[in-house]
Design an enzyme around this catalytic site. Structure first.
Site, PDB file in Angstrom:
ATOM      1  N   GLY A  11      -8.668 -30.551  -3.212  1.00 54.02           N
ATOM      2  CA  GLY A  11      -8.786 -30.132  -1.771  1.00 54.02           C
ATOM      3  C   GLY A  11      -8.867 -31.297  -0.890  1.00 54.02           C
ATOM      4  N   ALA A  88      -9.739 -24.482  -2.237  1.00 56.46           N
ATOM      5  CA  ALA A  88     -10.049 -23.036  -2.070  1.00 56.46           C
ATOM      6  C   ALA A  88      -9.090 -22.341  -1.039  1.00 56.46           C
ATOM      7  CB  ALA A  88     -11.439 -22.802  -1.497  1.00 56.46           C
ATOM      8  N   THR A 131     -21.039 -21.370  -0.864  1.00 55.12           N
ATOM      9  CA  THR A 131     -20.917 -20.839   0.579  1.00 55.12           C
ATOM     10  C   THR A 131     -21.901 -20.081   0.979  1.00 55.12           C
ATOM     11  OG1 THR A 131     -19.587 -19.873   2.099  1.00 55.12           O
ATOM     12  CG2 THR A 131     -18.845 -19.494  -0.190  1.00 55.12           C
ATOM     13  N   GLU A 133     -21.271 -17.470   2.916  1.00 56.89           N
ATOM     14  CA  GLU A 133     -20.584 -16.369   2.943  1.00 56.89           C
ATOM     15  C   GLU A 133     -21.363 -15.558   1.741  1.00 56.89           C
ATOM     16  OE1 GLU A 133     -18.714 -15.345   5.396  1.00 56.89           O
ATOM     17  OE2 GLU A 133     -17.890 -13.556   4.576  1.00 56.89           O
ATOM     18  N   TYR A 154     -13.295 -13.168  -0.335  1.00 62.31           N
ATOM     19  CA  TYR A 154     -13.516 -14.609  -0.655  1.00 62.31           C
ATOM     20  C   TYR A 154     -14.973 -14.983  -1.239  1.00 62.31           C
ATOM     21  CZ  TYR A 154     -15.250 -19.016   1.295  1.00 62.31           C
ATOM     22  OH  TYR A 154     -15.837 -20.456   1.595  1.00 62.31           O
ATOM     23  N   LYS A 158     -16.367 -16.501  -4.718  1.00 60.75           N
ATOM     24  CA  LYS A 158     -17.279 -17.703  -4.565  1.00 60.75           C
ATOM     25  C   LYS A 158     -18.585 -17.314  -5.362  1.00 60.75           C
ATOM     26  CE  LYS A 158     -15.391 -20.900  -1.900  1.00 60.75           C
ATOM     27  NZ  LYS A 158     -15.017 -22.272  -2.617  1.00 60.75           N
ATOM     28  N   ARG A 189     -11.198 -29.794  11.379  1.00 55.43           N
ATOM     29  CA  ARG A 189     -11.189 -28.239  10.883  1.00 55.43           C
ATOM     30  C   ARG A 189      -9.839 -27.496  11.110  1.00 55.43           C
ATOM     31  NH1 ARG A 189     -13.648 -24.572   7.694  1.00 55.43           N
ATOM     32  NH2 ARG A 189     -15.387 -23.322   8.770  1.00 55.43           N
TER      33      ARG A 189
HETATM   34  P1  NAP Z   1      -9.931 -26.258   3.878  1.00 58.36           P
HETATM   35  O1  NAP Z   1      -9.902 -27.323   5.003  1.00 58.36           O
HETATM   36  O2  NAP Z   1      -9.336 -25.045   3.964  1.00 58.36           O
HETATM   37  O3  NAP Z   1      -9.464 -27.053   2.640  1.00 58.36           O
HETATM   38  C1  NAP Z   1      -9.201 -26.417   1.560  1.00 58.36           C
HETATM   39  C2  NAP Z   1      -8.366 -27.288   0.769  1.00 58.36           C
HETATM   40  O4  NAP Z   1      -7.946 -26.681  -0.658  1.00 58.36           O
HETATM   41  C3  NAP Z   1      -6.898 -27.681   1.185  1.00 58.36           C
HETATM   42  O5  NAP Z   1      -6.720 -29.033   0.922  1.00 58.36           O
HETATM   43  C4  NAP Z   1      -5.839 -26.861   0.494  1.00 58.36           C
HETATM   44  O6  NAP Z   1      -4.537 -27.537   0.240  1.00 58.36           O
HETATM   45  C5  NAP Z   1      -6.651 -26.877  -1.124  1.00 58.36           C
HETATM   46  N1  NAP Z   1      -6.157 -25.704  -1.971  1.00 58.36           N
HETATM   47  C6  NAP Z   1      -5.922 -24.553  -1.863  1.00 58.36           C
HETATM   48  N2  NAP Z   1      -5.607 -23.633  -2.724  1.00 58.36           N
HETATM   49  C7  NAP Z   1      -5.452 -24.534  -3.725  1.00 58.36           C
HETATM   50  C8  NAP Z   1      -5.000 -24.732  -4.916  1.00 58.36           C
HETATM   51  N3  NAP Z   1      -4.433 -23.610  -5.600  1.00 58.36           N
HETATM   52  N4  NAP Z   1      -4.691 -25.811  -5.856  1.00 58.36           N
HETATM   53  C9  NAP Z   1      -5.100 -26.912  -5.010  1.00 58.36           C
HETATM   54  N5  NAP Z   1      -5.623 -27.062  -4.006  1.00 58.36           N
HETATM   55  C10 NAP Z   1      -5.833 -26.012  -3.085  1.00 58.36           C
HETATM   56  O7  NAP Z   1     -11.520 -26.148   3.449  1.00 58.36           O
HETATM   57  P2  NAP Z   1     -12.651 -26.916   3.927  1.00 58.36           P
HETATM   58  O8  NAP Z   1     -13.378 -26.439   5.306  1.00 58.36           O
HETATM   59  O9  NAP Z   1     -12.604 -28.378   3.457  1.00 58.36           O
HETATM   60  O10 NAP Z   1     -13.779 -26.421   2.809  1.00 58.36           O
HETATM   61  C11 NAP Z   1     -13.879 -27.020   1.307  1.00 58.36           C
HETATM   62  C12 NAP Z   1     -14.602 -26.083   0.502  1.00 58.36           C
HETATM   63  O11 NAP Z   1     -15.656 -25.747   0.836  1.00 58.36           O
HETATM   64  C13 NAP Z   1     -13.649 -24.974   0.142  1.00 58.36           C
HETATM   65  O12 NAP Z   1     -13.835 -24.457  -1.198  1.00 58.36           O
HETATM   66  C14 NAP Z   1     -14.620 -23.862   0.978  1.00 58.36           C
HETATM   67  O13 NAP Z   1     -14.276 -22.546   0.477  1.00 58.36           O
HETATM   68  C15 NAP Z   1     -15.831 -24.385   0.878  1.00 58.36           C
HETATM   69  N6  NAP Z   1     -16.728 -24.243   2.017  1.00 58.36           N
HETATM   70  C16 NAP Z   1     -16.527 -24.482   3.309  1.00 58.36           C
HETATM   71  C17 NAP Z   1     -17.233 -24.311   4.193  1.00 58.36           C
HETATM   72  C18 NAP Z   1     -17.160 -24.647   5.817  1.00 58.36           C
HETATM   73  O14 NAP Z   1     -17.566 -24.259   6.789  1.00 58.36           O
HETATM   74  N7  NAP Z   1     -15.882 -25.517   6.147  1.00 58.36           N
HETATM   75  C19 NAP Z   1     -18.619 -23.610   4.093  1.00 58.36           C
HETATM   76  C20 NAP Z   1     -18.905 -23.334   2.850  1.00 58.36           C
HETATM   77  C21 NAP Z   1     -18.019 -23.807   1.701  1.00 58.36           C
HETATM   78  P3  NAP Z   1      -3.248 -26.956   1.017  1.00 58.36           P
HETATM   79  O15 NAP Z   1      -3.288 -27.996   2.145  1.00 58.36           O
HETATM   80  O16 NAP Z   1      -2.210 -27.145   0.071  1.00 58.36           O
HETATM   81  O17 NAP Z   1      -3.616 -25.579   1.520  1.00 58.36           O
HETATM   82  O1  G4F Z   2     -14.824 -19.453  11.910  1.00 55.76           O
HETATM   83  P1  G4F Z   2     -14.464 -18.423  10.878  1.00 55.76           P
HETATM   84  O2  G4F Z   2     -13.289 -18.016  10.403  1.00 55.76           O
HETATM   85  O3  G4F Z   2     -15.696 -18.822   9.619  1.00 55.76           O
HETATM   86  P2  G4F Z   2     -16.331 -17.894   8.484  1.00 55.76           P
HETATM   87  O4  G4F Z   2     -15.825 -16.519   8.289  1.00 55.76           O
HETATM   88  O5  G4F Z   2     -17.795 -18.041   8.855  1.00 55.76           O
HETATM   89  O6  G4F Z   2     -16.270 -18.659   7.419  1.00 55.76           O
HETATM   90  C1  G4F Z   2     -16.258 -20.184   7.155  1.00 55.76           C
HETATM   91  O7  G4F Z   2     -17.282 -20.575   6.858  1.00 55.76           O
HETATM   92  C2  G4F Z   2     -17.972 -19.940   5.627  1.00 55.76           C
HETATM   93  C3  G4F Z   2     -19.534 -20.205   5.248  1.00 55.76           C
HETATM   94  O8  G4F Z   2     -20.189 -19.517   5.876  1.00 55.76           O
HETATM   95  C4  G4F Z   2     -16.800 -20.700   4.487  1.00 55.76           C
HETATM   96  F1  G4F Z   2     -17.319 -20.344   3.464  1.00 55.76           F
HETATM   97  C5  G4F Z   2     -15.568 -20.095   4.794  1.00 55.76           C
HETATM   98  O9  G4F Z   2     -14.676 -20.965   3.873  1.00 55.76           O
HETATM   99  C6  G4F Z   2     -15.358 -20.957   6.279  1.00 55.76           C
HETATM  100  O10 G4F Z   2     -15.061 -22.124   6.468  1.00 55.76           O
HETATM  101  O11 G4F Z   2     -15.541 -17.098  11.661  1.00 55.76           O
HETATM  102  C7  G4F Z   2     -16.838 -17.094  12.164  1.00 55.76           C
HETATM  103  C8  G4F Z   2     -16.895 -15.829  13.109  1.00 55.76           C
HETATM  104  C9  G4F Z   2     -16.666 -14.691  12.250  1.00 55.76           C
HETATM  105  O12 G4F Z   2     -17.906 -13.763  12.406  1.00 55.76           O
HETATM  106  C10 G4F Z   2     -15.561 -14.300  12.605  1.00 55.76           C
HETATM  107  O13 G4F Z   2     -15.136 -12.554  12.537  1.00 55.76           O
HETATM  108  O14 G4F Z   2     -16.236 -16.057  13.977  1.00 55.76           O
HETATM  109  C11 G4F Z   2     -15.451 -14.654  14.313  1.00 55.76           C
HETATM  110  N1  G4F Z   2     -14.204 -14.645  14.937  1.00 55.76           N
HETATM  111  C12 G4F Z   2     -14.257 -14.054  16.161  1.00 55.76           C
HETATM  112  N2  G4F Z   2     -12.722 -14.283  16.331  1.00 55.76           N
HETATM  113  C13 G4F Z   2     -13.226 -15.218  14.447  1.00 55.76           C
HETATM  114  C14 G4F Z   2     -12.208 -14.965  15.614  1.00 55.76           C
HETATM  115  N3  G4F Z   2     -13.112 -16.075  13.471  1.00 55.76           N
HETATM  116  C15 G4F Z   2     -11.710 -16.594  13.561  1.00 55.76           C
HETATM  117  N4  G4F Z   2     -11.251 -17.347  12.204  1.00 55.76           N
HETATM  118  N5  G4F Z   2     -10.620 -16.485  14.318  1.00 55.76           N
HETATM  119  C16 G4F Z   2     -10.959 -15.556  15.321  1.00 55.76           C
HETATM  120  O15 G4F Z   2     -10.207 -15.368  16.230  1.00 55.76           O
END
Ligand code: NAP
Ligand code: G4F
Length: 328
Positions: A11, A88, A131, A133, A154, A158, A189
């Protein structure tokens, strides 16, 4: 001379993968990034890592974490000291529409990596991106003892990967840790996550490209931090004496509406004129309240977030304003 450490990041072109690559390169690691093959043009896909492509310590391998043979081939070839599994399908809303591919990538993907480590080299250290989540309906503040109560496909996938990581640690003595990270954001992001959707819309409204921001639920609460701070915590976990899991977050919670208000006040926009909440964007079930208790990480790892809520919103809004002006 000390041997140069090698890290494999899955990723790598995502938000966290790209910040982690920057961080590890600054610590003199050789970084190998895993990139999914796509036939379409790579330019957008590489945006977050473009600045590292000419760095001799940075290289890419093409592969998919759902492909066990590809993971084996790459890990065998690169023999990393540390693997950070950040790949992911990470969008919660999308996981309701694509539950099977989400399960395959988010649950079976880490299993492929852990099995390779177990069979090939048990000295490889492993980080799993767990996460907040996973807490689902469990009331906050949430720490490492709080109950997992997943309410999205999701989160279910996880939880499987989280439990599997602990299982490989306990059963096979592998240095495997999960970071239970609360929401973290940045100018890198993805545009479908709510914070970036908000900052991009505010910049577009100011530039007269858009009139209204359409959102789903705006009363849900999240503990939002800065991704650049959180990748350091991932690294600290793998440098620890003993492997264990950690909650990483800010200890502050805000509603989606508060994030809109913060950004709209920076932009001088009226929320009643330029924002609408529509039920068509609601999820079948939404996590209502997330608030991290990161005491364990602060005590054991000496980790603490540096960027606060207001600073994060400002950083993201200013970045989108510059990007959108540049496109005019
Ligand atoms: P992201 O921006 O969506 O990045 C996910 C990465 O995974 C992308 O580079 C994507 O590549 C790659 N990927 C998806 N499916 C794949 C596959 N089958 N094989 C290889 N690569 C694949 O996510 P992020 O925000 O950086 O988050 C990183 C990790 O932390 C994820 O596992 C996410 O679930 C977890 N996480 C995120 C948050 C958050 O708030 N950001 C919080 C808790 C946990 P493509 O460009 O090809 O799609
Ligand atoms: O930005 P979100 O899509 O983040 P969410 O669902 O909290 O998930 C992110 O954080 C997780 C950690 O807790 C990660 F594991 C996961 O990979 C991801 O990075 O939504 C945040 C909130 C939700 O309640 C959603 O229902 O915003 C609300 N929301 C309202 N309108 C929206 C929208 N979310 C999105 N994406 N788009 C909307 O238009």
């Amino acid at each position: 001379m000390k041997k140069q450490k090698v890290a494999l990041i899955t990723g790598v072109n995502g938000q966290d993968g790209s910040y982690l690559a920057d961080f590890l390169l600054s610590k003199d690691y050789r970084v190998v990034g895993l990139l999914r093959y796509t036939a379409s043009n790579d330019s957008g896909k590489l945006a977050n890592i473009q600045h590292n492509l000419s760095n001799p310590n940075f290289s890419l391998e093409t592969g998919d974490i759902t492909d066990a043979s590809a993971m084996w081939r790459i890990i065998d070839k690169q023999r990393p000291d540390e693997i950070y599994n950040l790949a992911a399908q990470s969008h919660v809303g999308e996981s309701y529409r694509s539950p099977m591919s989400t399960a395959h990538i988010d649950a079976i993907g880490p299993l492929n990596i852990l099995e390779t480590i177990r069979c090939l080299d048990k000295n490889i250290r492993f980080y799993q991106a767990s996460t907040s989540e996973m807490y689902g309906d469990t009331p906050g503040p949430q720490n490492e003892q709080a109950l997992f109560s997943p309410i999205s496909p999701y989160a279910c996938a996880k939880v499987f990967a989280h439990n599997l990581t602990a299982t490989y640690r306990k059963s096979y003595d592998i240095f495997a840790c999960s970071g239970i990270l609360f929401n973290h954001e940045s100018p890198r992001r993805g545009e479908h996550f709510v914070t970036r959707k908000i900052t991009k819309a505010a910049a577009n409204i100011l530039a007269n490209n858009q009139d209204k921001l359409e959102l789903g639920r705006i009363d849900t609460r999240r503990d939002w931090g800065f991704a650049g701070d959180y990748v350091e915590a991932m690294w600290l976990m793998l440098q620890n004496k003993e492997p264990t899991d950690y909650v990483i977050g800010t200890g502050e919670t805000h509603t989606v509406k508060e994030f809109v208000e913060e950004v709209f006040s920076l932009a001088g926009l009226d929320i009643n004129t330029h924002m609408v909440s529509t039920e068509t964007l609601y999820r079948p079930h939404d996590v209502a309240f997330l608030l991290a208790d990161p005491t364990k990480a602060e005590t054991d790892l000496g980790w603490k977030r540096k960027v606060g809520f207001k600073q994060l919103a400002k950083m993201m809004f200013e970045n989108d304003t510059v990007l959108i002006k540049g496109k005019k």
